[in-house]
Structures are given as C-alpha cells and as structure tokens.
Design an enzyme around this catalytic site. Sequence first.
Site, PDB file in Angstrom:
ATOM      1  N   HIS A   1       0.839  -1.203   0.000  1.00 35.80           N
ATOM      2  CA  HIS A   1       0.000   0.000   0.000  1.00 35.80           C
ATOM      3  C   HIS A   1       0.882   1.265   0.000  1.00 35.80           C
ATOM      4  O   HIS A   1       0.731   2.139  -0.861  1.00 35.80           O
ATOM      5  CB  HIS A   1      -0.909  -0.024   1.233  1.00 35.80           C
ATOM      6  CG  HIS A   1      -1.795   1.164   1.362  1.00 35.80           C
ATOM      7  ND1 HIS A   1      -3.116   1.146   0.983  1.00 35.80           N
ATOM      8  CD2 HIS A   1      -1.561   2.415   1.819  1.00 35.80           C
ATOM      9  CE1 HIS A   1      -3.650   2.337   1.200  1.00 35.80           C
ATOM     10  NE2 HIS A   1      -2.712   3.132   1.713  1.00 35.80           N
ATOM     11  N   GLU A   2       1.801   1.303   0.945  1.00 32.82           N
ATOM     12  CA  GLU A   2       2.649   2.505   1.055  1.00 32.82           C
ATOM     13  C   GLU A   2       3.585   2.627  -0.144  1.00 32.82           C
ATOM     14  O   GLU A   2       3.934   3.731  -0.552  1.00 32.82           O
ATOM     15  CB  GLU A   2       3.424   2.505   2.377  1.00 32.82           C
ATOM     16  CG  GLU A   2       2.543   2.441   3.634  1.00 32.82           C
ATOM     17  CD  GLU A   2       1.452   3.503   3.693  1.00 32.82           C
ATOM     18  OE1 GLU A   2       1.598   4.552   3.031  1.00 32.82           O
ATOM     19  OE2 GLU A   2       0.433   3.273   4.390  1.00 32.82           O
TER      20      GLU A   2
ATOM     21  N   HIS B   1       1.821   4.608  -2.748  1.00 24.98           N
ATOM     22  CA  HIS B   1       1.930   6.054  -2.483  1.00 24.98           C
ATOM     23  C   HIS B   1       3.311   6.567  -2.893  1.00 24.98           C
ATOM     24  O   HIS B   1       3.445   7.618  -3.521  1.00 24.98           O
ATOM     25  CB  HIS B   1       1.745   6.326  -0.985  1.00 24.98           C
ATOM     26  CG  HIS B   1       0.323   6.256  -0.513  1.00 24.98           C
ATOM     27  ND1 HIS B   1      -0.695   6.989  -1.074  1.00 24.98           N
ATOM     28  CD2 HIS B   1      -0.246   5.554   0.513  1.00 24.98           C
ATOM     29  CE1 HIS B   1      -1.839   6.736  -0.424  1.00 24.98           C
ATOM     30  NE2 HIS B   1      -1.583   5.864   0.534  1.00 24.98           N
TER      31      HIS B   1
ATOM     32  N   GLU C   1      -4.586   7.880  -2.844  1.00 31.40           N
ATOM     33  CA  GLU C   1      -5.056   6.599  -2.304  1.00 31.40           C
ATOM     34  C   GLU C   1      -5.401   5.623  -3.432  1.00 31.40           C
ATOM     35  O   GLU C   1      -5.262   4.405  -3.262  1.00 31.40           O
ATOM     36  CB  GLU C   1      -6.275   6.845  -1.398  1.00 31.40           C
ATOM     37  CG  GLU C   1      -6.683   5.665  -0.553  1.00 31.40           C
ATOM     38  CD  GLU C   1      -5.661   5.262   0.524  1.00 31.40           C
ATOM     39  OE1 GLU C   1      -4.671   5.998   0.719  1.00 31.40           O
ATOM     40  OE2 GLU C   1      -5.847   4.207   1.142  1.00 31.40           O
TER      41      GLU C   1
HETATM   42 ZN    ZN Z   1      -2.963   5.185   1.927  1.00 35.15          ZN
END
Ligand code: ZN
Length: 522
Positions: A285-286, A289, A315
Amino acid sequence: MGWRRGRKGKSRQGGYRAAIPPAAYIELRSHLAQIDDLGRARAVLSWDERTMMPPGGAPGRAEQLATLSGLLHERLVSDDLARLLDQLRPYEETLPYDSDEASMIRITRREHQRAQRVPSELKVEMARAGSIAEHAWKEARKQSDFEVLLPHLGKIVELKRRYVECFDDAGHPYEPLLDDFEPGMTLVETERLIGALKTSIVPLATAIAERADTVDDSCLHGRFPAATQRSLAISMLCDLPIEADFFRLDESAHPFATSFSNTDVRIATRYSEDYLAGSLFSTLHEFGHALYDSGVSAALERSALGRPASLGVHESQSRIWENFIGRSLPFWQHFYPRVQDTFPDHFGGVDLEHFHRAVNKVQRSLIRTEADEFTYNLHVILRYELEREILEGSLTLVDLPEAWKARVKSYLDLDVPSDSQGVLQDVHWAEGAFGYFPTYSFGNIIAGQIWEVLRRSLVDLDDQIARGDFSQLREWLREHVHRHGRKFTSAEMIQRLVGGPIDVDPYIRYLRAKAEELYGLS
Ligand code: ZN
C-alpha cells in the site's frame, strides 16, 4: 465541473509567448521553491517524529513543527506572492489550461487565496495542538482509554471550528475541511459517491461474510519474526519498479509514506509478529503512495505542482498496488516462492492457489487498516458519518466511543471490546485530519476507474506481472497519473482519463468479479 473550464481558448493577451515565461514567472517559481522546501523540511521532522524520535522529543518537536508551519503560511499569504499572481494573470490567459505554467499560476492562486483566509496564529496553533494530541493518542491507545485523548481532541475540534469559520461562504462546515484534502470536492458529490458505495457494498459484504468459512487463511497466522518480515518486505520492494537508491523502509505505529523529493521517498510499515498479511499489504500500500510521489515530473519539483493531485488520487495508487495488483494471482505467481523460501515451515505445504485465496479472505473485523477489500469501505463510511456529525454539532465528543460502537454494530455486526480496537485505532482525528477519511473511499472508487482503462491499454498485464515485469505498468501510471502532479483535481483527472465523472460502478464491477471468483457469488 469539467476540466476544460477556465481560460483555455480565450484570445491571447498581454503579448507574452508561452515559450518565454516573463520575469514574474521565474520569480514565482523561486518563491514556490522556498515554500516547497519549508514543506519538505516539515515532512522530514514529521517522518522522524513517527519513526525515530524518542518520546521525550515530543514537546520540542511540536514547537519546531509549529514554527515551520507558521513560516510556510507567511510565505504563502505574502504580499509578494499576491503581486506576482496579479502580474501573471495576463500571461496565464494566453496559455492552455493544462500547460505547466497556467496550472502553476492557477493552483498557486487557489492555495494563496485559501491560506489568506486563515490567520497565521491559528495555523500555528493547529500544528502545535495536532503534534501534542498525536502523542496523547499514542498514550491513550496504549492504555485503551479514550478519556486520555478527550481533552486534546476537544481542543482540536475547537480549532477546526475556528478554521471552518474562516470560510464563511462554505455551504457546510465539513466542506472546507474536505477541500483541504480533495480540492474541488463538495459535500453533495461526497454524499452521492459514499451513498452509492454504501448501497452496493453493504449487501455484498453481508453475502460474502456468510460464506467466509469457505476460505481458510490460517496459514497467514502463526509466528513471523519482525526482522524476517522486514527482509521479505525489502526483497519485494527491490523487485518492484522503484530505484533502490530512492527509498527507505522504516517502522511506525501507523504505516505511512512521505517524500522529501522525487528521488527520496520514505515508506513506513508495521510488523505484527502473529499475522503476516499485515506488513505485506501495508508495505505494498505505502509503496503505491511512494511510487506516485517519485513519479511526479521532475519539471514540477519544488513548486505548487510537485505533489500528488489529492488524497483520493493518492489513495487510488496505493489501493491499486495493495489490492488490484497485490491481491491478484499473477502477482503471487511471481512473489509467492519468495514467501515460501522465507517462511518454509509455514508455507512449504501451502500451494499458490490456497495462498491467493487466503490473502483475499473476507471477514468482518474491527481494525480498518487490516480490513479486506469488501468490508474496508464500511470502516471508512462510519468514520465519515461520525466526523460529519461532530462538525455539525449533533454528536458530542464525550459520546463518540459509544456512537462508534453502535455504528460498528450496525455496519459490521461486531461488538467493540475496547477503545484501542475502536475509536482510538486511527491517528487522524488526533492529528486534526477531519475530512480526510472519505478520501480513502474516493481512492478505491478512482482506482476502479483507472484500473479498467489501464487493463484495456495493457492487454497482457497479467503475464507481465506474473513475470515480475512491472515496467509497462509503471510507465502507464506515470504517463496518465503520476507525472501531472497537482495540475488537475481528481474530477479533472478522471474526466481526462475516462471522459466522464468520478463513478462508483467500475469499482463495484471489480469487487463483484472477485466475489464470483473467490466466493462463487454471482
Ligand atoms: Zn494510503
């Protein structure tokens, strides 16, 4: 709101040529570079605070962050900047809406005008209170006692109300807060998107929850030493499309990513020693980003455009990597042997298909960051509803833990046993980030739209991913999303990409296809 609004197509005025920016534009870029440097310096301090700093550093750090926020705010509201923006208006009118220069002036003007409404002292006070409350939140979560946070949260909400009052033309007290994270997003549009999501997700999540037992994820539970998990995370990151010299991986109570330039991005994850999926998917997830941060065009660095478009678009990128890619079979065709090699006792006898089903297990749970794709948005929706009610004045903070429990019961049919597993699990409100939560759902929705277009463009994407070849995927994301930085709002970006507004349907189609594949729901 169409992305073509604005001055594109108006007659050229002022005698400037787009190719030769006037001196005022050069001056603007140098002014913006200083503002961006202050913002990045603040980000370094925040990153350190969350990953490295001993607890004793909290009071000093709160002051340092407050000072930097004050300086940044002063630069943003300065008369110099106002003068430059005025001087540049004729030049802006000669340029296409989506040019770097017109976008630079337009977005700077928007940020300048918003900042001008807020007194510098209030900005400083908000930064200081947020930093102090974040530490109170850590203590409150450790003790699982909302009372520890309550006075700090009271202060934060009081400051938010003062902030909202600066935008006296806003239609609703929630809107200026939302606009900070998702430029241009209105409450009406939020209600439309969240409402459509809720209508589809609640019955889908309920239907799957009834079949939860058909997927066995026991292989993901056991004992997984943090140091070994970290080695696995590093090894996966090194195979993903980001240069090894451009990132660091650290640990934090709350996973996050931040960047100090597009060649220096920081990923922070969290290791739970009894559950492997937590760190695997937080890291992915990170990473999503971080990849976005590092993909913004170098030409936009140290400017008002050198950051991602909005939290919703940000996101969308993390969710694409965590879920659309990270929970797909082709992804694990490539990476699962590595998981088996790292934890042979756990996975030696678990085949790929079993593992793929396990990481996609749907189960109603208490913790948002560990929620599956199907129930995740229910966590977001309940937070959005509660914070809107707080801002509207219909919910008092004293009643918040009970309201939380009631909402979890209603949407997830679970009893919340403690504040740490309930109202204290997220840092956002303590930090002062009201209006932030809906951007998580915007991210999922936008990811669904981007994913449909992306898959139509890269027809053999599954084969590429299974081979561990992410180069075309990165280039596509860079070309269509990352490189634009902050030029477009999320609505504008989606309009350019799909020729229509932000729409829940592609995301729901993606979820339904997955429900059919994994749970036999049709
Ligand atoms: Zn996030």
